[in-house]
Design a protein around this motif. Structure first.
Motif, mmCIF file in Angstrom:
data_model
loop_
_atom_site.group_PDB
_atom_site.id
_atom_site.type_symbol
_atom_site.label_atom_id
_atom_site.label_comp_id
_atom_site.label_asym_id
_atom_site.label_seq_id
_atom_site.Cartn_x
_atom_site.Cartn_y
_atom_site.Cartn_z
ATOM 1 N N ASP A 127 0.882 -1.181 0.000
ATOM 2 C CA ASP A 127 0.000 0.000 0.000
ATOM 3 C C ASP A 127 0.908 1.216 0.000
ATOM 4 O OD1 ASP A 127 -2.019 1.828 0.273
ATOM 5 O OD2 ASP A 127 -2.293 1.494 2.418
ATOM 6 N N LYS A 144 1.470 5.208 -1.176
ATOM 7 C CA LYS A 144 0.717 6.390 -1.593
ATOM 8 C C LYS A 144 1.453 7.673 -1.212
ATOM 9 C CE LYS A 144 -2.146 7.147 2.540
ATOM 10 N NZ LYS A 144 -3.539 7.232 3.045
ATOM 11 N N TRP A 183 -2.174 6.796 -5.266
ATOM 12 C CA TRP A 183 -1.163 5.751 -5.359
ATOM 13 C C TRP A 183 0.173 6.327 -5.822
ATOM 14 C CZ3 TRP A 183 -4.003 1.648 -8.874
ATOM 15 C CH2 TRP A 183 -5.089 1.110 -8.172
ATOM 16 N N LYS A 229 -0.816 -3.102 -5.844
ATOM 17 C CA LYS A 229 -1.187 -3.391 -4.463
ATOM 18 C C LYS A 229 -0.979 -4.867 -4.150
ATOM 19 C CE LYS A 229 -4.043 -0.915 -2.289
ATOM 20 N NZ LYS A 229 -5.187 -0.151 -1.737
ATOM 21 N N TYR A 261 -1.864 -0.965 -11.699
ATOM 22 C CA TYR A 261 -0.989 0.065 -11.138
ATOM 23 C C TYR A 261 -1.004 1.288 -12.035
ATOM 24 C CZ TYR A 261 2.564 -1.748 -14.431
ATOM 25 O OH TYR A 261 3.255 -2.173 -15.549
ATOM 26 N N ARG A 267 -1.772 10.115 -10.882
ATOM 27 C CA ARG A 267 -2.604 9.048 -11.430
ATOM 28 C C ARG A 267 -3.643 9.597 -12.406
ATOM 29 N NH1 ARG A 267 -6.496 4.723 -8.271
ATOM 30 N NH2 ARG A 267 -6.824 3.376 -10.109
#
Length: 804
Positions: A642, A644, A688, A694, A728, A734
């Motif tokens: 995870d 970010k 992300w 993930k 991803y 993103r």
């Protein structure tokens, strides 16, 4: 017992291939057929992850070990292919220079090459640091084993390992004459030949090892304009070692290597389009239609393109190193001296299509580095073990950049309704010549202690003090089609002349503390805290201009990353050591994360390298290997990551929120993908990190049946290796246009191994011909064109190897 596969078993038993971290001990197995020892007498895998000899199950690090046999049989001949075996390793490359290796989502800014900063995943070959990530694109040559160390390794490996390290050990010279030959042929005109020979030069005093590797393959992408296949392979590697046992306590090894790549590479091409906030007439569909241009196919997996610039990705890499080990009795003194070079000669098509927008894009570069490490490490079992040392590194880089705009540039890059946009001469022949220089000096003192408080408990503090100094020079001279430096505003908006000399110097202290406890002889627990730094840097790809058109010198420097890392691990073996299951849980936070950003306060007109606020990655990893019966080996590895941005308030906007007019007082940005005003920057906190899935898995099995063929005792075997990565992001911010959906790959092999001699196997990779992208990227200028780099299609072939 000896073995070339630093994974689970020696050769005569079917080995679990690829990615299985732990060893399953089997003292009854015979000596390995093709290399020096990789295991101790008890069958445990021996590694040097902490700069001393330890067994992999007891070293308190999340570590994956892959032996030379596993690398060969799974077709893992470079780091890119290693990602299919290692769920927490990511590797992305649009060409050798523009490559990045990440572990757990961290390592290098995604999709950005800037010589002024460091990588976060260090690559070491025979204890020498390779500062160019391009080295990861070369073939592994005569490899004994690879160790992938996950998590910060800054105390012993230095500032370039805030995310982890890849530690490659090649096979050593032998005083017993031996030779190996491996030949592989496959579809796409694939050929790979490997050979090595070793033996004594002077009785038991001097031994030599020579090895070579050649890889060629036809490209996977057909260029209909140039009538040739592109993204080919053409690799040559040469390596030599001379070992001198000067005395019973002193040995020296001289290494030399030369590597050359000269592929017809690297093309990215049309994948899809997505609406931006530019006026419709300035988005890709309208721009292409205005010039009557149509791509050969809108399906990237037809694997055709028509880019009109010749492609080249030639590089040469090599060097010399001297490794000396002097046994002083209670300790061993080690010296590692190295000199390395890297020469890069590229040619790219940076508009990614068949229109002459950018006709030349090349940044030839030459690098030289020298390094010296001096270490002392305690020998034998004692209450306090130690490793301490000094390290010095100096690197110089010279780059000569060249970019030339073509006759289609004006209509494609400027407003097509303006006078400048209608006149092809506005940008045709516009040329930027960039001269870039860089000097990077680093020095460190480091040490690590291990206090064995009792038979089961050990406490290991480590400390490293590092100094960095970086000096750079960036000069960009821009001329128009007539050769004049007297440029219009439109011309300066496309290629801006600049000149600046950035500098950086800094001291930092890294440290870690590990507590390890042997619950039983086969169950080991550890807990680690690390405080690491990735060196600051300087922008060497040009600076943004301020509103007055001058370089924004306030952003010429990039601050160091500050890493706080926590990790818990449990390593277990059971069922008479026929089963091994290892767990690791981690939490890593980075302040001043080095990323591509925009910042309205300095009036930035384009992205540049600077510090984001904070990122975090956390996750769980499981590595397991099983040998339920003598004929069957299984492995399964899993990673939940995870990762970010915790705080990133001035990030570059994704393509659907970019390209529009500037906001004025009281205006609101237009909706995503709708022409109108665009925000100056975007807050992507909580999104992300790019390039990391993930969920990621690798798994496989091998089953062997004893047999005799042509008088040779051995066994037939059937192996399977699979991997999966979930969706991803392929963009720093993103975007709905650049997410890469999850995919699974399956590889098979069927062969016969004879003890210490022959191995022949058929292989099938990407068996189900899965269509997937390795990465997606945007065309510059917010046109909405998304270009892609598809992964390899189905490949198949035959490998035959012989050991003498």
């Amino acid at each position: 017992m000896t073995s070339t596969l630093a994974l689970l078993l020696a050769l005569q038993v079917a080995e679990p291939q690829a990615g299985a971290v732990p060893a399953v001990e089997d003292q009854a197995e015979p000596t390995g057929r093709s290399g020096p020892a990789a295991t101790s007498a008890g069958g445990d895998i021996v590694v040097t992850a902490r700069r001393r000899t330890e067994t992999v199950q007891k070293v308190p690090i999340a570590i994956s070990v892959i032996g030379g046999t596993a690398l060969a049989e799974t077709g893992t001949y470079n780091v890119n292919r290693l990602t299919q075996l290692q769920p927490t390793l990511q590797f992305y490359s649009t060409n050798p220079r523009n490559s990045a290796a990440n572990i757990r989502g961290l390592g290098a800014p995604f999709g950005l090459t800037n010589d002024g900063i460091e990588q976060g995943v260090g690559i070491y070959v025979d204890q020498v640091y390779y500062s160019r990530i391009a080295s990861a694109t070369f073939d592994f040559t005569d490899t004994e084993r690879m160790e992938v160390l996950r998590g910060p390794q800054g105390t012993l490996y230095g500032k370039n390992t805030t995310a982890g390290a890849i530690n490659v050990t090649t096979r050593k010279p032998s005083f017993t004459p031996e030779a190996r030959v491996e030949l592989t042929g496959g579809n796409l005109d694939f050929f790979q030949g490997k050979a090595s020979v070793s033996g004594p030069l002077v009785d038991d005093k001097v031994a030599i090892r020579l090895s070579t590797s050649i890889t060629t393959r036809r490209g996977t992408i057909y260029n209909v304009r140039q009538d040739e296949y592109q993204n080919s392979q053409d690799n040559l590697s040469l390596r030599s070692q001379i070992l001198w046992k000067a005395s019973p306590s002193l040995d020296l090894t001289l290494f030399a290597d030369y590597n050359r790549q000269n592929p017809n590479c690297c093309v990215q091409y049309y994948a899809r389009t997505g609406a931006t906030q530019r006026p419709v007439i300035r988005q890709y569909a309208a721009l292409a239609a205005a010039q009557g241009y149509v791509v050969p196919s809108t399906n990237a997996f037809d694997r055709v393109t028509d880019v009109d610039t010749d492609l080249r990705a030639r590089q040469e890499l090599g060097g010399l190193s001297l490794l000396a080990n002097w046994d002083l009795g209670g300790a061993t003194l080690t010296s590692v001296s190295a000199w390395r070079f890297w020469n890069w000669n590229p040619s790219n098509d940076r508009d990614f299509i068949g229109l002459p927008v950018t006709t030349v894009s090349a940044n030839p570069s030459q690098q030289r580095q020298v390094s010296q490490e001096l270490r002392i490490a305690s020998n034998g079992d004692r209450e306090i073990d130690y490793v301490g040392g000094l390290f010095y590194f100096r690197q110089t880089i010279d780059t000569q950049g060249l970019q030339v705009q073509g006759p289609a540039a004006s209509a494609f890059l400027l407003n097509p309704t303006s006078t400048a946009g209608r006149n092809s001469a506005t940008l045709n022949g516009l040329t930027a010549r960039n001269t870039i220089g860089f000097v990077n000096t680093s020095a460190a003192v480091f040490g690590k202690l291990t206090w064995h408080a009792d038979e089961r408990l050990s406490i290991s503090p480590g400390l490293r003090v590092n100094y960095d100094k970086k000096d750079g020079s960036y000069v960009s001279v821009v001329t128009n089609g007539t050769g004049s430096t007297n440029l219009t505003a439109d011309q300066r908006g496309v290629l801006a002349p600049q000149s600046y000399r950035p500098q950086f110097d800094n001291w930092n202290v890294s440290g870690d503390l590990t507590v390890a406890y042997d619950i039983t002889d086969d169950v080991h627990y550890y807990a680690t805290y690390a405080r690491s730094y990735k060196s600051g840097g300087i922008n060497l790809s040009g600076l943004p201009n301020d509103r007055l058109g001058n370089p924004a010198l306030s952003v010429a420097q990039v601050k160091p990353e500050k890493v706080n890392h926590f990790e818990l691990g449990l390593k277990t073996q059971f069922a008479d050591r026929r089963a091994t299951v290892n767990f690791a849980g981690f939490w890593t936070e980075i302040e001043d994360y080095q990323a591509t950003v925009t910042n309205n306060q300095v009036g930035v007109l384009r992205g540049y390298l600077a510090n984001a606020g904070k990122v975090r990655t956390r996750g769980l990893e499981i590595d397991s290997a099983f040998r339920p019966v003598d004929r069957l080996n299984l492995y399964a590895n899993a990673a939940f990551t995870d990762a970010k941005y915790v705080r990133f308030v001035d990030a570059p906007c994704p393509p659907e929120l970019s390209g529009g007019t500037a906001l004025t007082a009281g205006q609101q940005p237009a909706a995503a993908g709708t022409p109108g005003p665009s925000p100056d920057n975007c807050d992507i906190s909580g999104q992300w990190l790019p390039g990391v899935s993930k969920w990621a898995f690798s798994y496989g099995a091998e089953y062997g049946v004893p047999a005799q063929v042509a008088g040779l005792e051995g066994r037939f075997y059937f192996g399977y290796d699979g991997s999966y990565r979930s969706k991803y992001s392929s963009n720093p911010s993103r975007s709905a246009y650049t997410d890469i959906k999850g995919y699974a790959l399956s590889n098979f092999r069927l062969g016969f191994r004879a003890e210490r001699s022959w191995n022949a196997f058929l292989w099938l990779r990407n068996a189900f011909n899965k269509d997937y992208y390795e990465l997606l990227a945007t065309q510059s200028g917010s046109t909405g064109l998304i270009v892609g780099q598809p992964g390899d299609p189905r490949t198949y072939g035959l490998t035959v190897s012989r050991s003498f």
